[in-house]
Motif scaffolding. Structure first.
Motif, PDB file in Angstrom:
ATOM      1  N   GLY A 124       0.809  -1.207   0.000  1.00 42.23           N
ATOM      2  CA  GLY A 124       0.000   0.000   0.000  1.00 42.23           C
ATOM      3  C   GLY A 124       0.843   1.257   0.000  1.00 42.23           C
ATOM      4  N   LEU A 125       1.901   1.275   0.800  1.00 39.03           N
ATOM      5  CA  LEU A 125       2.782   2.442   0.847  1.00 39.03           C
ATOM      6  C   LEU A 125       3.523   2.631  -0.467  1.00 39.03           C
ATOM      7  CD1 LEU A 125       4.227   1.993   4.462  1.00 39.03           C
ATOM      8  CD2 LEU A 125       2.556   3.695   3.699  1.00 39.03           C
ATOM      9  N   SER A 126       3.847   1.524  -1.136  1.00 38.49           N
ATOM     10  CA  SER A 126       4.547   1.624  -2.422  1.00 38.49           C
ATOM     11  C   SER A 126       3.673   2.233  -3.509  1.00 38.49           C
ATOM     12  CB  SER A 126       5.026   0.240  -2.864  1.00 38.49           C
ATOM     13  OG  SER A 126       3.917  -0.587  -3.214  1.00 38.49           O
ATOM     14  N   LEU A 127       2.352   2.229  -3.298  1.00 38.51           N
ATOM     15  CA  LEU A 127       1.419   2.829  -4.250  1.00 38.51           C
ATOM     16  C   LEU A 127       1.139   4.291  -3.919  1.00 38.51           C
ATOM     17  CD1 LEU A 127      -1.144  -0.114  -4.560  1.00 38.51           C
ATOM     18  CD2 LEU A 127       0.618   0.540  -6.203  1.00 38.51           C
ATOM     19  N   ALA A 128       1.984   4.859  -3.074  1.00 37.97           N
ATOM     20  CA  ALA A 128       1.887   6.270  -2.679  1.00 37.97           C
ATOM     21  C   ALA A 128       0.644   6.558  -1.839  1.00 37.97           C
ATOM     22  CB  ALA A 128       1.920   7.193  -3.900  1.00 37.97           C
ATOM     23  N   MET A 129       0.118   5.547  -1.173  1.00 41.73           N
ATOM     24  CA  MET A 129      -0.990   5.770  -0.254  1.00 41.73           C
ATOM     25  C   MET A 129      -0.446   6.331   1.057  1.00 41.73           C
ATOM     26  SD  MET A 129      -3.111   2.208  -0.906  1.00 41.73           S
ATOM     27  CE  MET A 129      -4.493   2.663   0.149  1.00 41.73           C
ATOM     28  N   THR A 130      -1.224   7.199   1.692  1.00 49.04           N
ATOM     29  CA  THR A 130      -0.830   7.704   3.005  1.00 49.04           C
ATOM     30  C   THR A 130      -1.042   6.618   4.057  1.00 49.04           C
ATOM     31  OG1 THR A 130      -3.037   8.565   3.511  1.00 49.04           O
ATOM     32  CG2 THR A 130      -1.537  10.015   2.295  1.00 49.04           C
ATOM     33  N   ARG A 131      -0.461   6.838   5.239  1.00 48.53           N
ATOM     34  CA  ARG A 131      -0.639   5.862   6.310  1.00 48.53           C
ATOM     35  C   ARG A 131      -2.104   5.720   6.680  1.00 48.53           C
ATOM     36  NH1 ARG A 131       2.846   6.898  11.389  1.00 48.53           N
ATOM     37  NH2 ARG A 131       1.991   4.848  11.877  1.00 48.53           N
ATOM     38  N   ARG A 132      -2.846   6.827   6.650  1.00 45.74           N
ATOM     39  CA  ARG A 132      -4.274   6.766   6.955  1.00 45.74           C
ATOM     40  C   ARG A 132      -5.016   5.959   5.904  1.00 45.74           C
ATOM     41  NH1 ARG A 132      -8.763   8.832   5.293  1.00 45.74           N
ATOM     42  NH2 ARG A 132      -7.704  10.117   3.742  1.00 45.74           N
ATOM     43  N   GLN A 133      -4.672   6.149   4.633  1.00 41.72           N
ATOM     44  CA  GLN A 133      -5.325   5.392   3.564  1.00 41.72           C
ATOM     45  C   GLN A 133      -4.983   3.914   3.657  1.00 41.72           C
ATOM     46  OE1 GLN A 133      -3.753   7.701   0.284  1.00 41.72           O
ATOM     47  NE2 GLN A 133      -5.740   8.711  -0.053  1.00 41.72           N
ATOM     48  N   VAL A 134      -3.736   3.617   3.979  1.00 41.58           N
ATOM     49  CA  VAL A 134      -3.341   2.211   4.142  1.00 41.58           C
ATOM     50  C   VAL A 134      -4.118   1.580   5.279  1.00 41.58           C
ATOM     51  CG1 VAL A 134      -1.446   0.685   4.823  1.00 41.58           C
ATOM     52  CG2 VAL A 134      -1.053   2.493   3.144  1.00 41.58           C
ATOM     53  N   PHE A 135      -4.230   2.305   6.404  1.00 45.44           N
ATOM     54  CA  PHE A 135      -4.961   1.756   7.542  1.00 45.44           C
ATOM     55  C   PHE A 135      -6.423   1.528   7.185  1.00 45.44           C
ATOM     56  CE2 PHE A 135      -7.615   2.310  11.310  1.00 45.44           C
ATOM     57  CZ  PHE A 135      -7.061   1.356  12.150  1.00 45.44           C
ATOM     58  N   GLN A 136      -7.026   2.498   6.505  1.00 45.22           N
ATOM     59  CA  GLN A 136      -8.455   2.401   6.199  1.00 45.22           C
ATOM     60  C   GLN A 136      -8.762   1.301   5.190  1.00 45.22           C
ATOM     61  OE1 GLN A 136     -10.166   6.087   4.850  1.00 45.22           O
ATOM     62  NE2 GLN A 136     -12.104   5.142   4.228  1.00 45.22           N
ATOM     63  N   HIS A 137      -7.996   1.238   4.092  1.00 40.69           N
ATOM     64  CA  HIS A 137      -8.355   0.368   2.982  1.00 40.69           C
ATOM     65  C   HIS A 137      -7.624  -0.987   3.007  1.00 40.69           C
ATOM     66  CE1 HIS A 137     -10.598   3.606   1.125  1.00 40.69           C
ATOM     67  NE2 HIS A 137      -9.547   4.412   1.265  1.00 40.69           N
ATOM     68  N   VAL A 138      -6.410  -0.991   3.494  1.00 38.31           N
ATOM     69  CA  VAL A 138      -5.609  -2.224   3.450  1.00 38.31           C
ATOM     70  C   VAL A 138      -5.689  -2.997   4.758  1.00 38.31           C
ATOM     71  CG1 VAL A 138      -3.280  -3.152   3.091  1.00 38.31           C
ATOM     72  CG2 VAL A 138      -4.046  -1.154   1.783  1.00 38.31           C
ATOM     73  N   VAL A 139      -5.824  -2.273   5.871  1.00 32.70           N
ATOM     74  CA  VAL A 139      -5.758  -2.922   7.182  1.00 32.70           C
ATOM     75  C   VAL A 139      -7.142  -3.096   7.805  1.00 32.70           C
ATOM     76  CG1 VAL A 139      -4.863  -2.731   9.529  1.00 32.70           C
ATOM     77  CG2 VAL A 139      -3.442  -2.050   7.590  1.00 32.70           C
ATOM     78  N   LEU A 140      -7.890  -2.003   7.924  1.00 38.26           N
ATOM     79  CA  LEU A 140      -9.098  -2.026   8.743  1.00 38.26           C
ATOM     80  C   LEU A 140     -10.173  -2.957   8.214  1.00 38.26           C
ATOM     81  CD1 LEU A 140     -10.634  -0.944  11.172  1.00 38.26           C
ATOM     82  CD2 LEU A 140     -11.408   0.967   9.752  1.00 38.26           C
ATOM     83  N   MET A 141     -10.547  -2.826   6.946  1.00 41.89           N
ATOM     84  CA  MET A 141     -11.650  -3.629   6.415  1.00 41.89           C
ATOM     85  C   MET A 141     -11.340  -5.132   6.450  1.00 41.89           C
ATOM     86  SD  MET A 141     -14.063  -1.596   6.062  1.00 41.89           S
ATOM     87  CE  MET A 141     -15.248  -2.605   5.172  1.00 41.89           C
ATOM     88  N   PRO A 142     -10.152  -5.570   5.975  1.00 40.90           N
ATOM     89  CA  PRO A 142      -9.846  -7.009   6.117  1.00 40.90           C
ATOM     90  C   PRO A 142      -9.798  -7.463   7.572  1.00 40.90           C
ATOM     91  CG  PRO A 142      -8.401  -5.993   4.495  1.00 40.90           C
ATOM     92  CD  PRO A 142      -9.122  -4.879   5.184  1.00 40.90           C
ATOM     93  N   ALA A 143      -9.299  -6.592   8.455  1.00 40.98           N
ATOM     94  CA  ALA A 143      -9.231  -6.953   9.874  1.00 40.98           C
ATOM     95  C   ALA A 143     -10.627  -7.129  10.446  1.00 40.98           C
ATOM     96  CB  ALA A 143      -8.462  -5.889  10.652  1.00 40.98           C
ATOM     97  N   LEU A 144     -11.533  -6.209  10.122  1.00 45.33           N
ATOM     98  CA  LEU A 144     -12.914  -6.332  10.605  1.00 45.33           C
ATOM     99  C   LEU A 144     -13.574  -7.595  10.071  1.00 45.33           C
ATOM    100  CD1 LEU A 144     -14.241  -2.649  10.341  1.00 45.33           C
ATOM    101  CD2 LEU A 144     -13.769  -3.949  12.421  1.00 45.33           C
ATOM    102  N   ALA A 145     -13.307  -7.923   8.814  1.00 37.18           N
ATOM    103  CA  ALA A 145     -13.893  -9.132   8.239  1.00 37.18           C
ATOM    104  C   ALA A 145     -13.417 -10.382   8.981  1.00 37.18           C
ATOM    105  CB  ALA A 145     -13.534  -9.235   6.759  1.00 37.18           C
ATOM    106  N   ARG A 146     -12.147 -10.406   9.353  1.00 32.00           N
ATOM    107  CA  ARG A 146     -11.602 -11.587  10.017  1.00 32.00           C
ATOM    108  C   ARG A 146     -12.117 -11.754  11.439  1.00 32.00           C
ATOM    109  NH1 ARG A 146      -5.197 -11.679   8.078  1.00 32.00           N
ATOM    110  NH2 ARG A 146      -5.659 -11.801   5.823  1.00 32.00           N
ATOM    111  N   VAL A 147     -12.377 -10.639  12.112  1.00 30.51           N
ATOM    112  CA  VAL A 147     -12.785 -10.737  13.519  1.00 30.51           C
ATOM    113  C   VAL A 147     -14.284 -10.511  13.693  1.00 30.51           C
ATOM    114  CG1 VAL A 147     -10.508  -9.970  14.292  1.00 30.51           C
ATOM    115  CG2 VAL A 147     -12.333  -8.281  13.987  1.00 30.51           C
ATOM    116  N   TRP A 148     -15.036 -10.405  12.597  1.00 29.41           N
ATOM    117  CA  TRP A 148     -16.468 -10.146  12.723  1.00 29.41           C
ATOM    118  C   TRP A 148     -17.195 -11.180  13.586  1.00 29.41           C
ATOM    119  CZ3 TRP A 148     -19.249  -5.993  12.297  1.00 29.41           C
ATOM    120  CH2 TRP A 148     -20.646  -6.094  12.232  1.00 29.41           C
TER     121      TRP A 148
END
Length: 233
Positions: A124-148
């Motif tokens: 995500g960072l290599s695609l010039a995403m900010t840390r907030r964007q990485v957290f929101q799109h790369v980390v948070l949604m998959p994490a919520l899906a796994r622990v739902w």
């Protein structure tokens, strides 16, 4: 002497029971929404704002998870007036439920965040995403899906824990049951009915949350189910 059940006096209080159920649902859904939002904000703060903020979040989580919910409820309802903040019973109950749930949800979501492989963050960072964007799109949604599923179980537990709010005279289902018991002197019948209602509410919420998870995370949920089948085989 055989036990003689008399449910007629209980059913005569159906309007009061309905009001108690509605308040229980209102408190539970309010706490679920607010607690989940607060938990996501706490996880984001811990991930994005540095070590000291993370320590504060950890302290909050440990405090709420290692003290009884009843004590937390009493602290808000009886303690805040000493500071000049007086909350009605329903508002104090909602606040206590929200804070308690957010602590458990924070720890559950944190476990999901920790399960995200570091390579995905680097991608995500290599695609010039900010840390907030990485957290929101790369980390948070998959994490919520796994622990739902774990979050869903915690939501159901909070629905059941709402019964503790009757200790500060909140007329939710358990508080209503106490009133009906005093009016009818039919303790056993009252709590048979209340137990069945709680059972129906909990099972209904469990099914609804499962379907909600499949609707919100369809692609990720499908992948997880395939992985689970592969491991079982």
């Amino acid at each position: 002497m055989p036990i003689q059940f008399q449910f007629e006096p209980i059913f005569a209080e159906s309007d009061r029971i309905v009001d108690g159920v509605l308040l229980t649902l209102g408190l539970s859904f309010g706490a679920i929404v607010l607690g989940l939002v607060l938990a996501i904000l706490l996880v984001a703060a811990k991930s994005l704002l540095g070590r000291w903020v993370g320590l504060l979040v950890d302290a909050y989580v440990e405090l709420m998870r290692n003290t009884p919910f009843l004590v937390q409820l009493f602290m808000l309802f009886f303690g805040l007036p000493l500071l000049g903040i007086r909350l009605p019973g329903t508002e104090a109950a909602l606040l206590a439920m929200t804070l308690n749930l957010s602590a458990y949800a924070t720890e559950i979501i944190r476990a999901g965040v920790d399960s995200i492989h570091r390579s995905q963050l680097e991608a995500g960072l290599s695609l010039a995403m900010t840390r907030r964007q990485v957290f929101q799109h790369v980390v948070l949604m998959p994490a919520l899906a796994r622990v739902w599923p774990a979050l869903s179980s915690q939501f159901v537990l909070m629905l059941l824990a709402s019964s503790i709010c009757s200790f500060i005279a909140v007329p939710e289902l358990s508080g209503t049951a106490a009133i009906i018991e005093q009016n009818t002197f039919r303790s056993f019948e009252t709590y048979i009915v209340v137990t069945l209602i709680y059972l129906v509410l909990a099972l209904t919420l469990k099914v609804a949350l499962d379907r909600l998870g499949r609707a919100i995370f369809p692609r990720i949920s499908s992948v997880d189910r395939l992985d689970a089948k592969a491991e079982a085989a």
